[in-house]
Write a protein that holds these residues in place. Structure first.
Motif, PDB file in Angstrom:
ATOM      1  N   ASP A 198      14.690  21.981 -41.400  1.00  0.00           N
ATOM      2  CA  ASP A 198      13.389  21.645 -40.842  1.00  0.00           C
ATOM      3  C   ASP A 198      12.412  21.495 -41.985  1.00  0.00           C
ATOM      4  O   ASP A 198      11.998  22.476 -42.594  1.00  0.00           O
ATOM      5  CB  ASP A 198      12.931  22.748 -39.880  1.00  0.00           C
ATOM      6  CG  ASP A 198      11.569  22.442 -39.284  1.00  0.00           C
ATOM      7  OD1 ASP A 198      11.142  21.286 -39.403  1.00  0.00           O
ATOM      8  OD2 ASP A 198      10.958  23.366 -38.722  1.00  0.00           O
ATOM      9  N   CYS A 254      -0.679  12.764 -28.746  1.00  0.00           N
ATOM     10  CA  CYS A 254       0.514  13.574 -29.001  1.00  0.00           C
ATOM     11  C   CYS A 254       1.638  12.742 -29.604  1.00  0.00           C
ATOM     12  O   CYS A 254       2.324  13.167 -30.538  1.00  0.00           O
ATOM     13  CB  CYS A 254       0.984  14.228 -27.705  1.00  0.00           C
ATOM     14  SG  CYS A 254      -0.150  15.483 -27.062  1.00  0.00           S
ATOM     15  N   VAL A 255       1.845  11.555 -29.070  1.00  0.00           N
ATOM     16  CA  VAL A 255       2.883  10.673 -29.613  1.00  0.00           C
ATOM     17  C   VAL A 255       2.571  10.305 -31.062  1.00  0.00           C
ATOM     18  O   VAL A 255       3.458  10.284 -31.924  1.00  0.00           O
ATOM     19  CB  VAL A 255       3.007   9.407 -28.739  1.00  0.00           C
ATOM     20  CG1 VAL A 255       3.909   8.384 -29.413  1.00  0.00           C
ATOM     21  CG2 VAL A 255       3.562   9.771 -27.367  1.00  0.00           C
ATOM     22  N   LYS A 286       8.401  14.241 -42.547  1.00  0.00           N
ATOM     23  CA  LYS A 286       9.663  14.936 -42.777  1.00  0.00           C
ATOM     24  C   LYS A 286      10.646  14.058 -43.536  1.00  0.00           C
ATOM     25  O   LYS A 286      11.289  14.467 -44.491  1.00  0.00           O
ATOM     26  CB  LYS A 286      10.271  15.353 -41.434  1.00  0.00           C
ATOM     27  CG  LYS A 286      11.573  16.127 -41.545  1.00  0.00           C
ATOM     28  CD  LYS A 286      12.201  16.324 -40.186  1.00  0.00           C
ATOM     29  CE  LYS A 286      11.328  17.157 -39.311  1.00  0.00           C
ATOM     30  NZ  LYS A 286      11.968  17.445 -38.006  1.00  0.00           N
ATOM     31  N   ILE A 309       0.853  12.099 -33.263  1.00  0.00           N
ATOM     32  CA  ILE A 309       1.080  13.267 -34.119  1.00  0.00           C
ATOM     33  C   ILE A 309       2.562  13.474 -34.362  1.00  0.00           C
ATOM     34  O   ILE A 309       3.000  13.746 -35.488  1.00  0.00           O
ATOM     35  CB  ILE A 309       0.454  14.517 -33.469  1.00  0.00           C
ATOM     36  CG1 ILE A 309      -1.084  14.404 -33.450  1.00  0.00           C
ATOM     37  CG2 ILE A 309       0.878  15.783 -34.212  1.00  0.00           C
ATOM     38  CD1 ILE A 309      -1.765  15.538 -32.711  1.00  0.00           C
ATOM     39  N   LEU A 310       3.379  13.371 -33.309  1.00  0.00           N
ATOM     40  CA  LEU A 310       4.829  13.541 -33.458  1.00  0.00           C
ATOM     41  C   LEU A 310       5.418  12.499 -34.391  1.00  0.00           C
ATOM     42  O   LEU A 310       6.242  12.808 -35.255  1.00  0.00           O
ATOM     43  CB  LEU A 310       5.485  13.452 -32.082  1.00  0.00           C
ATOM     44  CG  LEU A 310       7.012  13.633 -32.052  1.00  0.00           C
ATOM     45  CD1 LEU A 310       7.379  15.005 -32.586  1.00  0.00           C
ATOM     46  CD2 LEU A 310       7.546  13.458 -30.644  1.00  0.00           C
ATOM     47  N   ALA A 311       4.990  11.274 -34.254  1.00  0.00           N
ATOM     48  CA  ALA A 311       5.498  10.216 -35.134  1.00  0.00           C
ATOM     49  C   ALA A 311       5.093  10.470 -36.573  1.00  0.00           C
ATOM     50  O   ALA A 311       5.883  10.265 -37.497  1.00  0.00           O
ATOM     51  CB  ALA A 311       4.962   8.863 -34.659  1.00  0.00           C
ATOM     52  N   HIS A 312       3.866  10.971 -36.779  1.00  0.00           N
ATOM     53  CA  HIS A 312       3.401  11.255 -38.141  1.00  0.00           C
ATOM     54  C   HIS A 312       4.212  12.364 -38.782  1.00  0.00           C
ATOM     55  O   HIS A 312       4.589  12.287 -39.952  1.00  0.00           O
ATOM     56  CB  HIS A 312       1.924  11.628 -38.094  1.00  0.00           C
ATOM     57  CG  HIS A 312       1.345  11.989 -39.442  1.00  0.00           C
ATOM     58  ND1 HIS A 312       1.219  11.071 -40.464  1.00  0.00           N
ATOM     59  CD2 HIS A 312       0.870  13.166 -39.916  1.00  0.00           C
ATOM     60  CE1 HIS A 312       0.690  11.662 -41.518  1.00  0.00           C
ATOM     61  NE2 HIS A 312       0.469  12.942 -41.212  1.00  0.00           N
ATOM     62  N   ARG A 313       4.514  13.408 -37.986  1.00  0.00           N
ATOM     63  CA  ARG A 313       5.303  14.518 -38.531  1.00  0.00           C
ATOM     64  C   ARG A 313       6.708  14.076 -38.893  1.00  0.00           C
ATOM     65  O   ARG A 313       7.246  14.464 -39.923  1.00  0.00           O
ATOM     66  CB  ARG A 313       5.361  15.649 -37.515  1.00  0.00           C
ATOM     67  CG  ARG A 313       4.037  16.406 -37.386  1.00  0.00           C
ATOM     68  CD  ARG A 313       4.177  17.581 -36.428  1.00  0.00           C
ATOM     69  NE  ARG A 313       2.961  18.355 -36.373  1.00  0.00           N
ATOM     70  CZ  ARG A 313       2.795  19.427 -35.598  1.00  0.00           C
ATOM     71  NH1 ARG A 313       3.789  19.832 -34.836  1.00  0.00           N
ATOM     72  NH2 ARG A 313       1.641  20.086 -35.600  1.00  0.00           N
ATOM     73  N   ARG A 314       7.307  13.272 -38.048  1.00  0.00           N
ATOM     74  CA  ARG A 314       8.651  12.788 -38.372  1.00  0.00           C
ATOM     75  C   ARG A 314       8.648  11.921 -39.609  1.00  0.00           C
ATOM     76  O   ARG A 314       9.560  11.967 -40.431  1.00  0.00           O
ATOM     77  CB  ARG A 314       9.211  12.010 -37.180  1.00  0.00           C
ATOM     78  CG  ARG A 314       9.567  12.897 -36.001  1.00  0.00           C
ATOM     79  CD  ARG A 314      10.222  12.111 -34.890  1.00  0.00           C
ATOM     80  NE  ARG A 314      10.649  12.986 -33.807  1.00  0.00           N
ATOM     81  CZ  ARG A 314      11.235  12.552 -32.708  1.00  0.00           C
ATOM     82  NH1 ARG A 314      11.473  11.252 -32.553  1.00  0.00           N
ATOM     83  NH2 ARG A 314      11.592  13.408 -31.767  1.00  0.00           N
TER      84      ARG A 314
END
Length: 445
Positions: A130, A81-82, A92, A84-89
């Motif tokens: 977003d 999960c961490v 962005k 994936i979140l880092a990849h999305r940020r």
């Protein structure tokens, strides 16, 4: 005894002799006996019953193993999960860099000037965006998008003339959807403010913006009006600037289509003048800023000169005057002001006055003045009514010009079937000043 002697590798006689026993062993019951052993006995393996303590120990070990397995799984899931979140940020930040570099100070305005809270400003909404979807930039846009300038240049083949729609727009297919893009020129703050404040079917919709490498706005991206701008339909026959894929209609606009376009524009102006807070003045109503959809419905565009109306009742009269000029262009198929032979400058609002003041000859003069492409498909009385409306809108005294509500009412009646419109056709025929006042009072009701 035989079984014991066999296990201990000793004979029964040896055991009897060692214990001084002469009787049968089967009847002997007493103390322990001595057993002489010459070779190691052949004893079976010992068997132990499972004790309660051993069962608890094994259960404890099994619980520890299961707990460790579950803990390891949870740690692995948290790590995924961490990641994936880092990849999305990261994506962005890489796809839309929304920082101070992209927020122009030109987009900041105060509530005192426009009646808007600062939190509703376009700049604020971009900061809170977003990814590519900047929800809430305006009441009018559901999902405003930040487009990449390079994508627009590629979609328009570097603004090739073959992609041009009308005078100021280019056709561009972006992310599978076709838009009309307009190169940004000058200060766009007024145009973006308008997009925040308006929502009407006869006003063009802003889909998004494009930001250039210098951090300023490069393009405004609008919904596509497939038939281009009105000027190409009025001044050029056929409208050669339209893309071939959309040029499948007649080479000129019919009388009914022209009335419909006039009514659409009037409805858009009525909304701006009377149904926005504060009331708005468009400031640049002209044929090139009127865009036509696939079914030839009109949408007002070009809000670069838009501004709030002042408390003066005549503040919106400039739009009324410009609308009157547009009516004259729809009737004549010519520009409101154009150079003629020699140094003469043709002005339609002056010409129509001469036509309408010709007494008994005005019908003949009007038919000669009208767009010859219309032929005889219109009724002269209806054309006289529209011409009288245009003259009233272009009165030199701004206080004498009608309100857009009156214009919308009259055009709505004229657009009805002939049986309904006949009774109203002469309302705007300016045979006298009384007729104009009557028209205004009827429209007000």
């Amino acid at each position: 005894m035989s079984q014991v002697s066999k296990l201990m590798n000793a004979t029964a006689d040896d055991i009897a002799e060692a214990n001084n026993v002469t009787s049968s062993f089967t009847s002997v019951m007493g103390p322990a006996m001595l057993i002489p052993v010459r070779q190691p006995p052949q004893l079976p393996p010992l068997r132990y019953a499972a004790s309660a303590g051993d069962g608890k120990s094994r259960s404890r070990r099994r619980g520890i193993i299961i707990g460790l397995g579950i803990s390891g799984s949870l740690v692995a899931l948290a790590a995924v999960c961490v990641a994936i979140l880092a990849h999305r940020r990261y994506r962005k930040k890489a796809s839309v860099r929304l920082g101070s570099r992209f927020v122009s100070p030109k987009l900041s305005w105060d509530k005192n000037q426009y009646g808007l809270e600062r939190s509703n400003s376009f700049a604020h909404m971009i900061k809170g965006g977003d990814n590519k979807l900047l929800t809430g930039v305006s009441q009018f846009i559901d999902k405003p998008i930040i487009f990449v300038e390079e994508e627009i240049m590629k979609a328009t083949t570097n603004l090739d003339e073959r992609c041009r729609i009308g005078s100021s727009y280019y056709r561009a297919k972006l992310d599978g959807e076709v838009f009309a893009v307009k190169p940004a020129k000058g200060d766009l703050s007024a145009e973006l403010r308008m997009m925040q404040m308006v929502n009407h079917a006869n006003l063009i919709k802003l889909a998004g913006v494009s930001i250039g490498a210098d951090g300023d706005y490069a393009f405004l991206v609008y919904e596509l009006a497939e038939k281009g701008s009105l000027d190409k339909w009025l001044y050029q026959k056929p409208p050669s600037a339209l893309p071939s894929s959309s040029c499948t209609v007649a080479a000129t606009l019919s009388w009914v289509q022209r009335l419909s376009i006039a009514l659409d524009v009037a409805n858009g102006l009525l909304y701006l003048h009377e149904h926005t807070q504060p009331s708005m003045v468009h400031g640049d109503i002209r044929a090139r800023n009127i865009l036509l959809t696939a079914d030839l419905r009109a949408k007002i565009s070009g809000f670069s000169l838009a501004k709030p109306a002042t408390t003066d009742a005549a503040a919106t009269s400039s739009d009324v005057f410009a609308f009157g000029l547009l009516l004259l262009e729809l009737l004549s198929g010519r520009r409101a002001m154009e150079a003629r032979i020699g140094s003469e400058i043709g002005m339609l609002w002056r010409e129509i006055r001469a036509v309408l003041e010709a007494g008994d000859k005005r019908e003949a003069k009007l038919m000669k003045w009208m767009d010859p492409a219309l032929g005889s498909e219109y009724q002269v009385d209806a054309a006289l009514s529209v011409a009288g409306m245009a003259r009233a809108c272009t009165e030199e005294d701004a206080a004498r010009r009608p309100k857009m509500a009156e214009v919308v009412f009259s055009l709505s009646v004229l657009a009805q079937p002939l049986s309904v419109a006949d009774a109203f056709e002469k309302l705007w025929q300016p045979s006298s000043e009384d007729n104009i006042r009557i028209a205004g009072s009827v429209a007000a009701r």
